[in-house]
Design an enzyme around this catalytic site. Structure first.
Site, PDB file in Angstrom:
ATOM      1  N   SER A  71       0.832  -1.199   0.000  1.00 45.82           N
ATOM      2  CA  SER A  71       0.000   0.000   0.000  1.00 45.82           C
ATOM      3  C   SER A  71       0.867   1.249   0.000  1.00 45.82           C
ATOM      4  O   SER A  71       1.977   1.251   0.559  1.00 45.82           O
ATOM      5  CB  SER A  71      -0.853  -0.030   1.271  1.00 45.82           C
ATOM      6  OG  SER A  71      -1.425   1.222   1.493  1.00 45.82           O
TER       7      SER A  71
ATOM      8  N   LYS B 269       2.112  -3.706   6.671  1.00 45.14           N
ATOM      9  CA  LYS B 269       2.530  -3.767   5.259  1.00 45.14           C
ATOM     10  C   LYS B 269       4.041  -3.516   5.148  1.00 45.14           C
ATOM     11  O   LYS B 269       4.739  -4.156   4.373  1.00 45.14           O
ATOM     12  CB  LYS B 269       1.762  -2.736   4.424  1.00 45.14           C
ATOM     13  CG  LYS B 269       0.278  -3.039   4.310  1.00 45.14           C
ATOM     14  CD  LYS B 269       0.023  -4.268   3.466  1.00 45.14           C
ATOM     15  CE  LYS B 269      -1.422  -4.699   3.467  1.00 45.14           C
ATOM     16  NZ  LYS B 269      -1.653  -5.990   2.843  1.00 45.14           N
TER      17      LYS B 269
ATOM     18  N   TYR C  74      -1.985  -1.144  10.793  1.00 47.13           N
ATOM     19  CA  TYR C  74      -2.247  -1.623   9.435  1.00 47.13           C
ATOM     20  C   TYR C  74      -1.070  -1.261   8.520  1.00 47.13           C
ATOM     21  O   TYR C  74      -0.480  -2.115   7.854  1.00 47.13           O
ATOM     22  CB  TYR C  74      -3.550  -1.025   8.874  1.00 47.13           C
ATOM     23  CG  TYR C  74      -3.670  -1.258   7.388  1.00 47.13           C
ATOM     24  CD1 TYR C  74      -3.929  -2.534   6.897  1.00 47.13           C
ATOM     25  CD2 TYR C  74      -3.458  -0.228   6.468  1.00 47.13           C
ATOM     26  CE1 TYR C  74      -3.992  -2.772   5.527  1.00 47.13           C
ATOM     27  CE2 TYR C  74      -3.510  -0.449   5.102  1.00 47.13           C
ATOM     28  CZ  TYR C  74      -3.787  -1.726   4.641  1.00 47.13           C
ATOM     29  OH  TYR C  74      -3.823  -1.961   3.288  1.00 47.13           O
TER      30      TYR C  74
HETATM   31  P1  NAD Z   1     -10.965  -6.988   1.281  1.00 46.56           P
HETATM   32  O1  NAD Z   1     -11.153  -7.005   2.750  1.00 46.56           O
HETATM   33  O2  NAD Z   1     -12.123  -6.685   0.415  1.00 46.56           O
HETATM   34  O3  NAD Z   1     -10.336  -8.379   0.797  1.00 46.56           O
HETATM   35  C1  NAD Z   1      -9.502  -9.160   1.619  1.00 46.56           C
HETATM   36  C2  NAD Z   1     -10.000 -10.603   1.517  1.00 46.56           C
HETATM   37  O4  NAD Z   1      -9.143 -11.443   2.286  1.00 46.56           O
HETATM   38  C3  NAD Z   1     -11.413 -10.796   2.075  1.00 46.56           C
HETATM   39  O5  NAD Z   1     -12.167 -11.566   1.179  1.00 46.56           O
HETATM   40  C4  NAD Z   1     -11.193 -11.548   3.388  1.00 46.56           C
HETATM   41  O6  NAD Z   1     -12.284 -12.375   3.695  1.00 46.56           O
HETATM   42  C5  NAD Z   1      -9.926 -12.319   3.093  1.00 46.56           C
HETATM   43  N1  NAD Z   1      -9.088 -12.655   4.256  1.00 46.56           N
HETATM   44  C6  NAD Z   1      -8.649 -11.804   5.240  1.00 46.56           C
HETATM   45  N2  NAD Z   1      -7.864 -12.482   6.084  1.00 46.56           N
HETATM   46  C7  NAD Z   1      -7.762 -13.758   5.640  1.00 46.56           C
HETATM   47  C8  NAD Z   1      -7.085 -14.921   6.086  1.00 46.56           C
HETATM   48  N3  NAD Z   1      -6.339 -14.906   7.188  1.00 46.56           N
HETATM   49  N4  NAD Z   1      -7.215 -16.054   5.374  1.00 46.56           N
HETATM   50  C9  NAD Z   1      -7.981 -16.101   4.253  1.00 46.56           C
HETATM   51  N5  NAD Z   1      -8.648 -15.024   3.783  1.00 46.56           N
HETATM   52  C10 NAD Z   1      -8.536 -13.868   4.457  1.00 46.56           C
HETATM   53  O7  NAD Z   1      -9.760  -5.977   0.978  1.00 46.56           O
HETATM   54  P2  NAD Z   1      -9.253  -5.384  -0.400  1.00 46.56           P
HETATM   55  O8  NAD Z   1      -9.584  -3.945  -0.447  1.00 46.56           O
HETATM   56  O9  NAD Z   1      -9.640  -6.261  -1.507  1.00 46.56           O
HETATM   57  O10 NAD Z   1      -7.683  -5.473  -0.156  1.00 46.56           O
HETATM   58  C11 NAD Z   1      -6.904  -6.552  -0.631  1.00 46.56           C
HETATM   59  C12 NAD Z   1      -5.460  -6.327  -0.240  1.00 46.56           C
HETATM   60  O11 NAD Z   1      -5.013  -5.073  -0.748  1.00 46.56           O
HETATM   61  C13 NAD Z   1      -5.219  -6.277   1.264  1.00 46.56           C
HETATM   62  O12 NAD Z   1      -3.974  -6.884   1.541  1.00 46.56           O
HETATM   63  C14 NAD Z   1      -5.157  -4.797   1.545  1.00 46.56           C
HETATM   64  O13 NAD Z   1      -4.403  -4.509   2.677  1.00 46.56           O
HETATM   65  C15 NAD Z   1      -4.470  -4.279   0.291  1.00 46.56           C
HETATM   66  N6  NAD Z   1      -4.735  -2.854   0.016  1.00 46.56           N
HETATM   67  C16 NAD Z   1      -6.020  -2.409  -0.075  1.00 46.56           C
HETATM   68  C17 NAD Z   1      -6.256  -1.041  -0.306  1.00 46.56           C
HETATM   69  C18 NAD Z   1      -7.671  -0.509  -0.396  1.00 46.56           C
HETATM   70  O14 NAD Z   1      -7.832   0.706  -0.274  1.00 46.56           O
HETATM   71  N7  NAD Z   1      -8.683  -1.335  -0.615  1.00 46.56           N
HETATM   72  C19 NAD Z   1      -5.190  -0.156  -0.455  1.00 46.56           C
HETATM   73  C20 NAD Z   1      -3.909  -0.647  -0.370  1.00 46.56           C
HETATM   74  C21 NAD Z   1      -3.685  -1.995  -0.134  1.00 46.56           C
HETATM   75  N1  UFG Z   2     -12.214  11.642   3.661  1.00 45.95           N
HETATM   76  C1  UFG Z   2     -13.173  12.548   4.021  1.00 45.95           C
HETATM   77  N2  UFG Z   2     -14.326  12.071   4.570  1.00 45.95           N
HETATM   78  C2  UFG Z   2     -14.564  10.760   4.774  1.00 45.95           C
HETATM   79  C3  UFG Z   2     -13.570   9.830   4.399  1.00 45.95           C
HETATM   80  C4  UFG Z   2     -12.395  10.314   3.845  1.00 45.95           C
HETATM   81  O1  UFG Z   2     -13.006  13.753   3.857  1.00 45.95           O
HETATM   82  O2  UFG Z   2     -15.635  10.398   5.299  1.00 45.95           O
HETATM   83  C5  UFG Z   2     -10.976  12.140   3.035  1.00 45.95           C
HETATM   84  C6  UFG Z   2      -9.714  11.806   3.815  1.00 45.95           C
HETATM   85  O3  UFG Z   2      -9.472  12.769   4.803  1.00 45.95           O
HETATM   86  C7  UFG Z   2      -8.666  11.778   2.703  1.00 45.95           C
HETATM   87  C8  UFG Z   2      -9.458  11.255   1.483  1.00 45.95           C
HETATM   88  O4  UFG Z   2     -10.824  11.503   1.783  1.00 45.95           O
HETATM   89  O5  UFG Z   2      -8.213  13.059   2.428  1.00 45.95           O
HETATM   90  C9  UFG Z   2      -9.264   9.774   1.228  1.00 45.95           C
HETATM   91  O6  UFG Z   2      -9.541   9.051   2.420  1.00 45.95           O
HETATM   92  P1  UFG Z   2      -9.753   7.472   2.431  1.00 45.95           P
HETATM   93  O7  UFG Z   2     -10.082   7.087   3.841  1.00 45.95           O
HETATM   94  O8  UFG Z   2     -10.686   7.073   1.365  1.00 45.95           O
HETATM   95  O9  UFG Z   2      -8.325   6.925   1.995  1.00 45.95           O
HETATM   96  P2  UFG Z   2      -6.894   7.114   2.660  1.00 45.95           P
HETATM   97  O10 UFG Z   2      -6.039   7.781   1.634  1.00 45.95           O
HETATM   98  O11 UFG Z   2      -6.965   7.717   3.977  1.00 45.95           O
HETATM   99  O12 UFG Z   2      -6.423   5.586   2.869  1.00 45.95           O
HETATM  100  C10 UFG Z   2      -6.631   4.589   1.884  1.00 45.95           C
HETATM  101  C11 UFG Z   2      -6.830   3.240   2.568  1.00 45.95           C
HETATM  102  C12 UFG Z   2      -5.550   2.769   3.179  1.00 45.95           C
HETATM  103  C13 UFG Z   2      -4.443   2.791   2.167  1.00 45.95           C
HETATM  104  C14 UFG Z   2      -4.309   4.144   1.545  1.00 45.95           C
HETATM  105  C15 UFG Z   2      -3.304   4.075   0.438  1.00 45.95           C
HETATM  106  O13 UFG Z   2      -7.818   3.316   3.565  1.00 45.95           O
HETATM  107  O14 UFG Z   2      -5.710   1.432   3.594  1.00 45.95           O
HETATM  108  O15 UFG Z   2      -5.556   4.544   0.988  1.00 45.95           O
HETATM  109  O16 UFG Z   2      -3.068   5.315  -0.085  1.00 45.95           O
HETATM  110  F1  UFG Z   2      -3.290   2.472   2.776  1.00 45.95           F
END
Ligand code: NAD
Ligand code: UFG
Length: 336
Positions: free
Chosen positions: A124, A153, A149
């Site tokens: 991330s 990572k 979190y």
């Molecule tokens: P998500 O929660 O939708 O998907 C994660 C999946 O993993 C889920 O289906 C959950 O049931 C499964 N899971 C969790 N722990 C498990 C375990 N121990 N064994 C088996 N299955 C398990 O999340 P996502 O948004 O799809 O994110 C996927 C990956 O990308 C994660 O590693 C997350 O940290 C990373 N990531 C997400 C974002 C974001 O904003 N969505 C940003 C950066 C990185």
């Molecule tokens: N924000 C608002 N109101 C809300 C939610 C968010 O104003 O109700 C703003 C935040 O302050 C920020 C922007 O919208 O400026 C984006 O916020 P998000 O919570 O959507 O995303 P973040 O950038 O904070 O974090 C996300 C994921 C993290 C990941 C990161 C990677 O939640 O897991 O992106 O850039 F690590």
């Protein structure tokens, strides 16, 4: 090629399964459904008209992983399985480190045992902490994460680097995602968190759909163009396609450890997103300016040159598609 996709029924995993199947890969999913539903499997199959094999279980379970590798003849792994709620991680550090770090150690142990050394890992942009400059390059300083979190990572990235140093026959791609939003055009897959969403787009969608009253914009006094936070939003389908390119890279190179930013390279403020969403969907999004959210940074967007040059990948979909597809998923949700 047979790919084990851990966490493959989640938001990014499910879209990646679709791209894998479209590109001729065979897909085996392991998911414990802690943040997803089993019906996602059928939806992936409906979109692609191809089957996937699903194992219900936890990645901490070494015996289960051994069994999957042996029965399914896995050739590479994409690891999405993790918890991802930043706020929750502050109150549940043990659960987060266990699920985001310990499980990866089990996976790596089994991969080593089974002599399968090709891995794509979901990292991330959060590993950059408060970035020294934007756009952020992969070589910029990492660290300074402000929650378990983000730190989980960072730890896994270090574990993967140490592993590679110990044995150069590993072939690893670490993908640092920026802010994935949007959904598959079918409206069958998307992101619909339970309860009050913590992230911007899921919150906007619920306000537009009158499930929530008003969006709080967290701060308008940042040193950005309009004072609100700036992020690099990327369509989840583009992000999913980035995984195919990373796999192709691992197939081509026999060994290596590669790190890529996956973003669009463009920064949008919170107000930009609200405006784009209203325009794309012809709806009103009520919002009010609130105080800053603790731990937030002003600006975060990617330099995507490396992925463009080395993976021949770049995001194709713009903010309008991201806004339309995010809303379409919620509108169609009840009919799915
Ligand atoms: P998500 O929660 O939708 O998907 C994660 C999946 O993993 C889920 O289906 C959950 O049931 C499964 N899971 C969790 N722990 C498990 C375990 N121990 N064994 C088996 N299955 C398990 O999340 P996502 O948004 O799809 O994110 C996927 C990956 O990308 C994660 O590693 C997350 O940290 C990373 N990531 C997400 C974002 C974001 O904003 N969505 C940003 C950066 C990185
Ligand atoms: N924000 C608002 N109101 C809300 C939610 C968010 O104003 O109700 C703003 C935040 O302050 C920020 C922007 O919208 O400026 C984006 O916020 P998000 O919570 O959507 O995303 P973040 O950038 O904070 O974090 C996300 C994921 C993290 C990941 C990161 C990677 O939640 O897991 O992106 O850039 F690590």
């Amino acid at each position: 090629m047979r790919i084990l996709v851990t966490g493959g029924l989640g938001y990014i995993g499910s879209h990646t399964c679709v791209e894998l199947l479209k590109n001729g890969y065979e897909v085996v999913v392991l998911d414990n459904l802690s943040n997803s539903k089993e019906e996602v499997k059928e939806k992936i199959e409906k979109i692609t008209k191809k089957p996937i094999k699903f194992y219900f279980g936890d990645m901490i379970n070494e015996q289960l992983l051994d069994k999957i590798f042996e029965l399914e003849k896995i050739e590479a792994v994409i690891d999405f399985a993790a918890y991802k709620a930043v706020g929750e991680s502050v109150t549940k550090p043990i659960e987060y480190y266990t699920n985001n770090v310990s499980t990866v150690l089990v996976l790596l142990k089994v991969m080593k045992k089974q002599k399968i050394k090709k891995l794509v890992f979901s990292s991330s942009a959060t590993v950059y902490g408060d970035p020294e400059r934007v756009p952020i390059k992969e070589t910029d300083k990492i660290g300074g994460t402000t929650n378990p979190y983000g730190t989980s990572k960072l730890f896994v990235e270090q574990i993967l680097k140490d592993l590679y140093k110990s044995d150069y026959s590993w072939d690893i791609a670490i993908l640092r995602y920026f802010n994935p939003i949007g959904a598959d055009k079918s409206g069958l897959l998307g992101e619909d968190p339970n309860g009050i969403p913590a992230n911007l787009m899921p919150y906007i969608v619920k306000v537009a759909n009158k499930e929530l009253e008003c969006l709080s914009v967290f701060g308008n006094d940042y040193p950005t163009k309009d004072g609100t936070g700036v992020r690099d939003y990327i369509h989840v389908v583009d992000l999913a396609k980035g995984h195919i390119k990373a796999l192709e890279k691992l197939e081509k190179e026999q060994q290596g450890l590669y790190i890529y930013n996956l973003g669009t390279g463009k920064g949008y403020s919170v107000l930009d997103i609200i405006n784009a969403f209203e325009k794309a969907n012809n709806v009103k999004v009520n919002y009010k300016i609130a105080g800053r959210r603790p731990g937030d940074i002003a600006e975060c967007y990617a330099d995507v040159t490396k992925a463009k040059q080395e993976l021949k990948w770049k995001a194709e979909l713009g903010i309008e598609d991201m806004c339309k597809d995010s809303y379409n998923y919620i509108l169609k949700r009840k009919n799915n």
